[in-house]
Motif scaffolding. Structure first.
Motif, short mmCIF file in Angstrom:
data_model
loop_
_atom_site.label_atom_id
_atom_site.label_comp_id
_atom_site.label_asym_id
_atom_site.label_seq_id
_atom_site.Cartn_x
_atom_site.Cartn_y
_atom_site.Cartn_z
N GLU A 143 -2.60 4.46 5.83
CA GLU A 143 -2.69 3.67 4.60
C GLU A 143 -3.99 2.87 4.56
O GLU A 143 -4.71 2.86 3.54
N ARG A 180 1.87 3.08 -0.88
CA ARG A 180 1.42 2.12 0.12
C ARG A 180 -0.06 1.79 -0.07
O ARG A 180 -0.47 0.63 0.03
N THR A 181 -0.85 2.82 -0.33
CA THR A 181 -2.28 2.61 -0.53
C THR A 181 -2.54 1.73 -1.75
O THR A 181 -3.41 0.84 -1.73
#
Length: 287
Positions: free
Chosen positions: A153, A194-195
């Protein structure tokens, strides 16, 4: 269209995102000089490609990704993300990681739109993508430690942050090249989510927590007595007893229907018992 970062910018971006970066020279040369640029151009770059290695063992994995193997010369990526969550930079530039993929997918990445399913392999991906190989057997059983997932991530966010890309510029090998399974063991949709959360926070800072929706009220709390009665006693879900002879046409069995039939059956038995008792009493008198 984006010009690739310099090697110094790439390493600095990873470290600024809070990653531990370990540089691996090859033949005394910096990773900056270990690439496949002599085979074709590198850039413009458009995204980040995530892989699993199909290997186990920290040192062995790093060495294979740095040097390559008999079928494919190295480097096989820009960075190896090990299970401890460190990024091992084994090369930089054009690397043998993406291979040929679907040009329509590339156009979707450039436009940061939903990805089509890859159908053809007509476009050189090594030219257009940064590549991260992630240490995992890719069998669906080998675990993905939390530290490793967080490092993936962070690495994706570091590259996207530098270029001003959104999370839609982060894709998996399986989304690029037909027939590829990697990465296996987590979904790219979850990694993009998530990123995106990390990009919404300053580099190196923990992302804002995902808001937790309030729990739904328990069924029945806002119901009056009649509604509760209907929801519980007049609910059809349990299969009807096969021996039932009262409500044969009802495909399911309401609790209230079961109670009614039970009451009717007990009332009938009581009447029969009473009749038998009367007969027995009459017989005793006649005896």
């Amino acid at each position: 269209m984006a010009t690739p970062m310099t090697y110094a910018q790439f390493v600095a971006a990873l470290r600024a995102e809070g990653l531990t970066v370990i540089e691996h020279p090859t033949g005394g040369r910096s990773p900056a000089d270990h690439n496949r640029n002599h085979k074709g151009p590198w850039g413009p770059v458009h995204g980040v490609l995530v892989h699993h290695t199909v290997t186990s063992g920290h040192d062995r994995t790093i060495d294979i990704c740095r040097a390559g193997h008999a079928d494919l010369p190295g480097p096989l990526c820009d960075g190896v993300i090990c299970k401890a969550g460190h990024v091992h930079v084994v090369g930089y530039g054009r690397t043998n990681h993406a291979g040929a993929g679907d040009g329509k997918v590339l156009q979707a990445v450039i436009a940061e739109q939903a990805l089509p399913r890859p159908a053809v392999a007509d476009t050189d991906g090594n030219r257009y993508f940064y590549g991260f190989e992630c240490e995992n057997l890719g069998d669906g059983q080998d675990p993905w430690p939390a530290a490793q997932l967080e490092a993936i991530e962070r690495a994706a966010a570091a590259v996207c942050r530098h270029h001003g890309w959104t999370e839609r510029s982060v894709i998996g090998h399986l989304e690029w090249q037909p027939g590829k399974p990697d990465p296996r063991g987590f979904s790219m949709r979850s990694m993009r989510d998530r990123t995106a959360r990390r990009l919404a926070s300053p580099p190196g800072k923990p992302p804002a927590p995902t808001p937790t929706p309030p729990p739904a009220p328990e069924k029945g709390l806002d119901m009056d007595a009649k509604q509760v009665f209907a929801a519980v006693w007049q609910r059809d879900e349990a299969p009807a007893p096969s021996a039932s002879g009262t409500i044969k046409k009802n495909p399911t069995w309401q609790p209230i229907s079961f109670l009614r039939e039970t009451y009717d059956a007990v009332s009938k038995l009581r009447a029969e018992v009473a009749a038998l008792r009367a007969d027995i009493a009459a017989l005793k008198k006649g005896a």
